[in-house]
Design a protein around this motif. Sequence first.
Motif, mmCIF file in Angstrom:
data_model
loop_
_atom_site.group_PDB
_atom_site.id
_atom_site.type_symbol
_atom_site.label_atom_id
_atom_site.label_comp_id
_atom_site.label_asym_id
_atom_site.label_seq_id
_atom_site.Cartn_x
_atom_site.Cartn_y
_atom_site.Cartn_z
ATOM 1 N N HIS A 14 1.007 -1.136 -0.015
ATOM 2 C CA HIS A 14 -0.055 0.040 0.106
ATOM 3 C C HIS A 14 0.921 1.264 0.253
ATOM 4 C CE1 HIS A 14 -3.373 2.707 0.906
ATOM 5 N NE2 HIS A 14 -2.549 3.089 2.024
ATOM 6 N N LEU A 15 1.948 1.314 0.775
ATOM 7 C CA LEU A 15 2.793 2.397 0.886
ATOM 8 C C LEU A 15 3.422 2.674 -0.523
ATOM 9 C CD1 LEU A 15 4.330 4.514 2.398
ATOM 10 C CD2 LEU A 15 6.133 2.715 3.079
ATOM 11 N N VAL A 16 3.918 1.622 -1.092
ATOM 12 C CA VAL A 16 4.501 1.733 -2.429
ATOM 13 C C VAL A 16 3.487 2.388 -3.459
ATOM 14 C CG1 VAL A 16 5.578 0.356 -4.567
ATOM 15 C CG2 VAL A 16 6.588 0.092 -2.228
ATOM 16 N N GLU A 17 2.244 1.667 -3.544
ATOM 17 C CA GLU A 17 1.325 2.155 -4.355
ATOM 18 C C GLU A 17 1.193 3.555 -4.341
ATOM 19 O OE1 GLU A 17 -1.630 -0.657 -3.870
ATOM 20 O OE2 GLU A 17 -0.815 -2.381 -5.151
ATOM 21 N N THR A 18 1.108 3.981 -2.970
ATOM 22 C CA THR A 18 0.769 5.417 -2.579
ATOM 23 C C THR A 18 1.793 6.296 -3.268
ATOM 24 O OG1 THR A 18 -0.483 5.014 -0.630
ATOM 25 C CG2 THR A 18 0.279 7.117 -0.863
ATOM 26 N N LEU A 19 2.987 5.973 -2.935
ATOM 27 C CA LEU A 19 4.179 6.723 -3.521
ATOM 28 C C LEU A 19 4.127 6.691 -4.924
ATOM 29 C CD1 LEU A 19 7.006 5.403 -1.069
ATOM 30 C CD2 LEU A 19 6.094 7.708 -0.965
ATOM 31 N N LEU A 20 3.982 5.640 -5.720
ATOM 32 C CA LEU A 20 3.709 5.625 -7.088
ATOM 33 C C LEU A 20 2.844 6.742 -7.544
ATOM 34 C CD1 LEU A 20 3.933 1.750 -7.972
ATOM 35 C CD2 LEU A 20 5.761 3.793 -8.610
ATOM 36 N N THR A 21 1.953 7.304 -6.836
ATOM 37 C CA THR A 21 0.930 8.163 -7.627
ATOM 38 C C THR A 21 1.112 9.512 -7.083
ATOM 39 O OG1 THR A 21 -0.681 7.754 -5.242
ATOM 40 C CG2 THR A 21 -0.942 6.327 -7.106
ATOM 41 N N ILE A 22 2.027 9.767 -6.314
ATOM 42 C CA ILE A 22 2.206 11.020 -5.635
ATOM 43 C C ILE A 22 3.520 11.714 -5.904
ATOM 44 C CG2 ILE A 22 0.353 11.081 -3.963
ATOM 45 C CD1 ILE A 22 2.726 10.574 -1.812
ATOM 46 N N SER A 23 4.521 10.642 -6.224
ATOM 47 C CA SER A 23 6.084 11.094 -6.227
ATOM 48 C C SER A 23 6.606 10.770 -7.560
ATOM 49 C CB SER A 23 6.704 10.398 -5.371
ATOM 50 O OG SER A 23 8.220 10.466 -5.499
#
Length: 314
Positions: A14-23
Motif C-alpha cells: 500500500h505504501l509503494v502504491e501510494t508513493l507511485l501516485t504522488i512522487s
Amino acid sequence: MYNITVFIFSTLKHLVETLLTISPTFQTLHYYLVKHPRVHNFEWHQGQTFGSSVTFLTLTILLYLTLTFLLSRRHTSSSPSSTVVIPPSLLRLLTAAHNTFLLSLSAAMALGCTLTILTTLPDVHNLICFPVGTVPKGPLFFWAHVFYLSKIYEYVDTLLIILSSSASRRLSFLHVYHHATVVVMCYISLHTAQSMYPGILVTNSAVHVVMYLYYLMCSLGKRPTWKKLVTDCQIVQFYSSFGIMALIFYYHFTGEGCSGIWGWCFDSVFIASLLFLFLDFHTKTYQSKKEVNGDGNGNGVVDDGGSGKAVKQA
C-alpha cells in the motif's frame, strides 16, 4: 507468523502504491528498476542467456578454484621474486572502488527486487509459492540473473585478499567454499524458478549493503565501531533463510506444489552447511577475542587490517 508476514507485505504494498501516485521521482525509479523493457522483458533461456549454460558455470568455478590455488601459493611463496607486489596505496584504491561498486549494486538489487515484489505480485502467497511450471522471465528473474552474475564478480574479493599482506592467514576454507558454491545455488535457483528466491535475494543484498559499507570504510582507513553488527546480520540472514525454506516446504506438500523444489533441496543443504561453518568460525573468533580482551566485545568478522576484507556469507 504467516499473519504477520501478510500484514507487513500488505502495508508495504500500500505504501509503494501510494508513493507511485504522488512522487514523480519514485515513478522514475520504478520505471528503471521494474518497467524498463530490458528489465520487464527479461527471459532466461538455457544455453542462450549469458551465463546460463552448465559449461559456463562449471568452467567459471573451476577457473576460480584453480586461480585461487595458484595465486595464493605463488603469493605466499618464500621467494620474493614469485610474489606479486602492489603498492599499498594502489591496493587500497582498488579495494575502495570494488567495495563502492558492490555496495551500490547490492542496494540496487535489494531495491529493484523489493519494488518488483510489491508492484507485480498480488499477495505474499505468490511470493512464497510460485506455481509449478513457472517460467523464469520478467523483472523478478532479471534481478535474480543480476544477483547470479554479481556472485561471480565477487570472486574479486578473493583476489584482493590474496594480494593483501598475510593472505594465508585469512583465506579460509569457509571463504573459498562459500564463493565457489553460492554461484551454483544462484544458478539452480534461477534455472528452476525457485519459489521465494526473490525474498532470499532481497535479504542477502540488504545484508551486503551493511557489509560492504563496513569494508569500504575500512579500505578508506576508518574503523567503524559496529563491525560486530555485520556478523549479527549474517547470522540473522542464515536463520531467516531457514524460515523461508520451511514456508516453501509447507506450501509445496500441503498444496498443489511450488516451483523449484529441486533448487529448494540444494539450497537447504548448502545453507545448513554454511551456517554450521560460519557459526563454528564465529564461536572460535568471538571466544578468542573474549579471552584476549576480557571484555566480551569480540566479533566474527575477520579484518585484514588493510583492505577490510572478511569472510562473506551466502
